[in-house]
Design a protein around this motif. Structure first.
Motif, PDB file in Angstrom:
ATOM      1  N   ALA A  16     -17.577 -10.637  30.535  1.00 44.38           N
ATOM      2  CA  ALA A  16     -17.495  -9.224  29.707  1.00 44.38           C
ATOM      3  C   ALA A  16     -17.685  -9.560  28.495  1.00 44.38           C
ATOM      4  CB  ALA A  16     -15.839  -8.914  29.720  1.00 44.38           C
ATOM      5  N   VAL A  17     -18.438  -8.252  28.041  1.00 45.76           N
ATOM      6  CA  VAL A  17     -19.417  -8.966  26.876  1.00 45.76           C
ATOM      7  C   VAL A  17     -18.419  -7.671  25.344  1.00 45.76           C
ATOM      8  CG1 VAL A  17     -21.717  -8.781  25.386  1.00 45.76           C
ATOM      9  CG2 VAL A  17     -21.672  -9.256  27.550  1.00 45.76           C
ATOM     10  N   LEU A  18     -18.011  -8.468  24.525  1.00 49.84           N
ATOM     11  CA  LEU A  18     -17.572  -7.179  23.405  1.00 49.84           C
ATOM     12  C   LEU A  18     -17.982  -8.155  22.433  1.00 49.84           C
ATOM     13  CD1 LEU A  18     -13.493  -7.822  25.488  1.00 49.84           C
ATOM     14  CD2 LEU A  18     -15.489  -5.521  25.129  1.00 49.84           C
ATOM     15  N   THR A  19     -17.919  -6.291  21.672  1.00 49.62           N
ATOM     16  CA  THR A  19     -19.150  -7.198  19.966  1.00 49.62           C
ATOM     17  C   THR A  19     -18.010  -6.861  19.017  1.00 49.62           C
ATOM     18  OG1 THR A  19     -21.195  -5.943  21.028  1.00 49.62           O
ATOM     19  CG2 THR A  19     -20.776  -5.801  18.805  1.00 49.62           C
ATOM     20  N   CYS A  20     -18.229  -8.399  18.140  1.00 55.37           N
ATOM     21  CA  CYS A  20     -17.956  -8.615  17.520  1.00 55.37           C
ATOM     22  C   CYS A  20     -16.059  -7.784  16.243  1.00 55.37           C
ATOM     23  CB  CYS A  20     -18.528  -7.400  15.952  1.00 55.37           C
ATOM     24  SG  CYS A  20     -18.024  -7.978  14.488  1.00 55.37           S
ATOM     25  N   TYR A  21     -16.240  -6.759  16.458  1.00 50.81           N
ATOM     26  CA  TYR A  21     -14.416  -5.773  15.582  1.00 50.81           C
ATOM     27  C   TYR A  21     -13.900  -5.577  17.375  1.00 50.81           C
ATOM     28  CZ  TYR A  21     -11.800  -2.493  13.931  1.00 50.81           C
ATOM     29  OH  TYR A  21     -10.673  -1.419  12.700  1.00 50.81           O
ATOM     30  N   ASP A  22     -14.908  -6.195  18.386  1.00 55.77           N
ATOM     31  CA  ASP A  22     -14.207  -5.608  19.823  1.00 55.77           C
ATOM     32  C   ASP A  22     -13.112  -6.163  20.236  1.00 55.77           C
ATOM     33  OD1 ASP A  22     -15.204  -2.771  20.157  1.00 55.77           O
ATOM     34  OD2 ASP A  22     -17.105  -3.764  21.523  1.00 55.77           O
ATOM     35  N   ILE A  23     -13.431  -7.455  19.257  1.00 53.11           N
ATOM     36  CA  ILE A  23     -12.731  -8.487  20.141  1.00 53.11           C
ATOM     37  C   ILE A  23     -11.614  -8.737  18.655  1.00 53.11           C
ATOM     38  CG2 ILE A  23     -13.696 -10.216  17.966  1.00 53.11           C
ATOM     39  CD1 ILE A  23     -12.663 -10.689  21.963  1.00 53.11           C
ATOM     40  N   GLU A  24     -11.352  -7.680  18.007  1.00 46.18           N
ATOM     41  CA  GLU A  24      -9.856  -8.241  17.090  1.00 46.18           C
ATOM     42  C   GLU A  24      -8.790  -7.003  18.055  1.00 46.18           C
ATOM     43  OE1 GLU A  24     -11.046  -7.252  12.747  1.00 46.18           O
ATOM     44  OE2 GLU A  24     -12.556  -7.876  13.484  1.00 46.18           O
ATOM     45  N   PHE A  25      -8.799  -6.731  19.092  1.00 40.57           N
ATOM     46  CA  PHE A  25      -8.118  -5.219  19.671  1.00 40.57           C
ATOM     47  C   PHE A  25      -7.626  -6.283  21.324  1.00 40.57           C
ATOM     48  CE2 PHE A  25     -10.494  -2.929  16.760  1.00 40.57           C
ATOM     49  CZ  PHE A  25      -9.358  -2.249  16.126  1.00 40.57           C
ATOM     50  N   PRO A  26      -6.176  -6.475  20.854  1.00 40.88           N
ATOM     51  CA  PRO A  26      -5.739  -7.542  22.456  1.00 40.88           C
ATOM     52  C   PRO A  26      -6.249  -6.305  23.981  1.00 40.88           C
ATOM     53  CG  PRO A  26      -3.976  -7.824  20.435  1.00 40.88           C
ATOM     54  CD  PRO A  26      -5.163  -6.919  19.705  1.00 40.88           C
ATOM     55  N   GLU A  27      -5.805  -5.686  23.831  1.00 43.18           N
ATOM     56  CA  GLU A  27      -6.066  -4.596  24.557  1.00 43.18           C
ATOM     57  C   GLU A  27      -6.755  -4.857  25.839  1.00 43.18           C
ATOM     58  OE1 GLU A  27      -2.641  -2.980  21.774  1.00 43.18           O
ATOM     59  OE2 GLU A  27      -5.330  -3.779  21.739  1.00 43.18           O
ATOM     60  N   ILE A  28      -8.225  -4.765  24.865  1.00 44.71           N
ATOM     61  CA  ILE A  28      -9.744  -4.279  25.902  1.00 44.71           C
ATOM     62  C   ILE A  28      -9.685  -6.064  25.942  1.00 44.71           C
ATOM     63  CG2 ILE A  28     -11.058  -5.362  23.833  1.00 44.71           C
ATOM     64  CD1 ILE A  28     -11.284  -2.227  26.522  1.00 44.71           C
ATOM     65  N   VAL A  29      -9.138  -6.689  25.721  1.00 43.55           N
ATOM     66  CA  VAL A  29      -9.600  -8.431  26.403  1.00 43.55           C
ATOM     67  C   VAL A  29      -8.310  -8.501  27.525  1.00 43.55           C
ATOM     68  CG1 VAL A  29     -10.355 -10.809  26.049  1.00 43.55           C
ATOM     69  CG2 VAL A  29     -10.693  -8.939  24.024  1.00 43.55           C
ATOM     70  N   ARG A  30      -7.850  -7.983  26.929  1.00 50.16           N
ATOM     71  CA  ARG A  30      -6.186  -8.003  28.477  1.00 50.16           C
ATOM     72  C   ARG A  30      -6.746  -7.432  29.311  1.00 50.16           C
ATOM     73  NH1 ARG A  30      -1.204  -9.892  28.723  1.00 50.16           N
ATOM     74  NH2 ARG A  30      -2.283 -11.616  27.453  1.00 50.16           N
ATOM     75  N   MET A  31      -7.864  -5.959  28.882  1.00 55.39           N
ATOM     76  CA  MET A  31      -8.156  -5.133  30.536  1.00 55.39           C
ATOM     77  C   MET A  31      -9.213  -6.091  30.585  1.00 55.39           C
ATOM     78  SD  MET A  31      -9.721  -1.486  30.426  1.00 55.39           S
ATOM     79  CE  MET A  31      -8.436  -1.066  29.724  1.00 55.39           C
ATOM     80  N   ALA A  32      -9.964  -6.177  30.346  1.00 51.74           N
ATOM     81  CA  ALA A  32     -11.324  -7.958  30.660  1.00 51.74           C
ATOM     82  C   ALA A  32     -10.789  -8.391  32.000  1.00 51.74           C
ATOM     83  CB  ALA A  32     -12.372  -7.658  29.664  1.00 51.74           C
ATOM     84  N   LYS A  33     -10.073  -9.366  30.990  1.00 50.23           N
ATOM     85  CA  LYS A  33      -9.302 -10.314  32.519  1.00 50.23           C
ATOM     86  C   LYS A  33      -8.287 -10.044  33.622  1.00 50.23           C
ATOM     87  CE  LYS A  33      -7.848 -14.196  33.622  1.00 50.23           C
ATOM     88  NZ  LYS A  33      -7.759 -13.600  35.206  1.00 50.23           N
ATOM     89  N   ALA A  34      -8.092  -8.920  33.236  1.00 52.58           N
ATOM     90  CA  ALA A  34      -6.977  -8.144  33.899  1.00 52.58           C
ATOM     91  C   ALA A  34      -8.018  -7.762  35.535  1.00 52.58           C
ATOM     92  CB  ALA A  34      -6.430  -6.531  34.105  1.00 52.58           C
ATOM     93  N   ARG A  35      -9.560  -7.730  34.689  1.00 55.49           N
ATOM     94  CA  ARG A  35     -10.343  -6.932  36.163  1.00 55.49           C
ATOM     95  C   ARG A  35     -11.320  -8.096  36.278  1.00 55.49           C
ATOM     96  NH1 ARG A  35     -12.607  -1.207  32.776  1.00 55.49           N
ATOM     97  NH2 ARG A  35     -10.847  -0.054  33.231  1.00 55.49           N
ATOM     98  N   GLY A  36     -10.794  -9.509  36.364  1.00 53.51           N
ATOM     99  CA  GLY A  36     -11.808 -10.387  36.372  1.00 53.51           C
ATOM    100  C   GLY A  36     -12.703 -11.473  35.637  1.00 53.51           C
TER     101      GLY A  36
END
Length: 285
Positions: free
Chosen positions: A149-169
């Motif tokens: 996954a590619v998450l830009t800067c401020y995105d990494i500060e939000f746990p939910e979006i990274v958890r979603m990326a891992k849940a999708r593989g």
């Protein structure tokens, strides 16, 4: 399976032409090729350097002028990916959709395909200074070396979006970043470590260094590349495979062992991914 990744601490400085930008990017890719990299990460707002070229009166271009370079940018990095046989996360580039502009990360495949991930969380400065729009959804990308996954800067500060990326593989999160001071830098750096621990993934992070004295909001940069792991016995105790020298013009490289991720998720000192309480909170898939 192992993946060799390189992260570029890209040095921003005033340039005179698109060709000068292309030569600088080529220099980093040639360096990554010498190291045998299979994935190369450039930082967020990479192409703001093009604004320093200026107009006929010598004034810096506006952020709304950057989309005019989109075709040239995409053609350049697509040709690089095919020529060097690598996956390139080409930082981010500002594109126009309708009457809004968006900060969009681009993944260039060696076979010529191009994928996009718009930045999902927009900082107050990006809204107020540039009227930037937010992306609409998360994607993960399949490669011959696994799911990323590619998450830009401020995105990494939000746990939910990274958890979603891992849940999708996704096993590897690439995080192109651009921060102008220590506070912003450490917010992104510390939360990258947190996301790696929470989800037992790798985070490959980099940022801009140098400065663009004629370009608003890009006059100062504070950056450092880091290749970050979960904190468990198979990995370095500090969770860092490699990191650059803060604010230096350089590139860092390391190997990511995906089999180790599977091992620690199953029988690590802690098994944070397996032990999440989805009965209490969802994976936000």
């Amino acid at each position: 399976m192992k993946i060799r990744v390189s992260a570029v601490q890209y040095h921003l400085h005033t340039i005179q032409s698109f060709d000068e930008f292309a030569r600088q990017c080529e220099h980093y890719l040639k360096t990554a090729e010498e190291f045998g990299a299979e994935f190369v990460l450039f930082p967020e707002f990479l192409t703001t350097q093009l604004m320093s070229i200026g107009d006929a009166e010598g004034r810096a271009l506006n952020i709304t002028d950057l989309p005019d370079f989109t075709d040239s940018y995409r053609e350049l990095f697509s040709s690089f990916a095919k020529r060097f046989g690598v996956h390139i996360i080409g930082g981010t580039h500002v594109i126009r959709r309708g009457d809004k502009i968006y900060n969009v990360a681009h993944l260039f495949y060696p076979d010529g395909r191009i994928a996009e991930q718009a930045k999902l969380h927009i900082t107050p400065a990006e809204v107020e200074g540039w009227n930037m729009g937010a992306g609409e959804g998360l994607q993960v990308f399949e490669t011959e070396k696994g799911t990323i996954a590619v998450l830009t800067c401020y995105d990494i500060e939000f746990p939910e979006i990274v958890r979603m990326a891992k849940a999708r593989g996704a096993d590897v999160i690439f995080c192109p970043s651009c921060t102008d001071d220590r506070h912003g830098f450490y917010r992104v750096r510390y939360t990258s470590h947190a996301r790696a621990i929470e989800n037992q993934v790798y985070v490959v992070l980099t940022g801009t260094v140098g400065f663009l004295p004629t370009v608003d909001l890009m006059r100062a940069n504070f950056g450092q590349a880091a290749i970050i792991t979960p904190n468990d016995i198979p990995f370095p105790p500090g969770g860092i495979l490699a990191e650059g020298v803060i604010n230096d013009d350089m590139i860092v490289t390391a190997d990511l062992d995906l089999d180790l991720l599977a091992e620690v998720r199953e029988k690590g000192s802690v098994t944070t991914w397996r032990d999440r309480r989805t009965d209490l909170y969802p994976d936000w898939e």
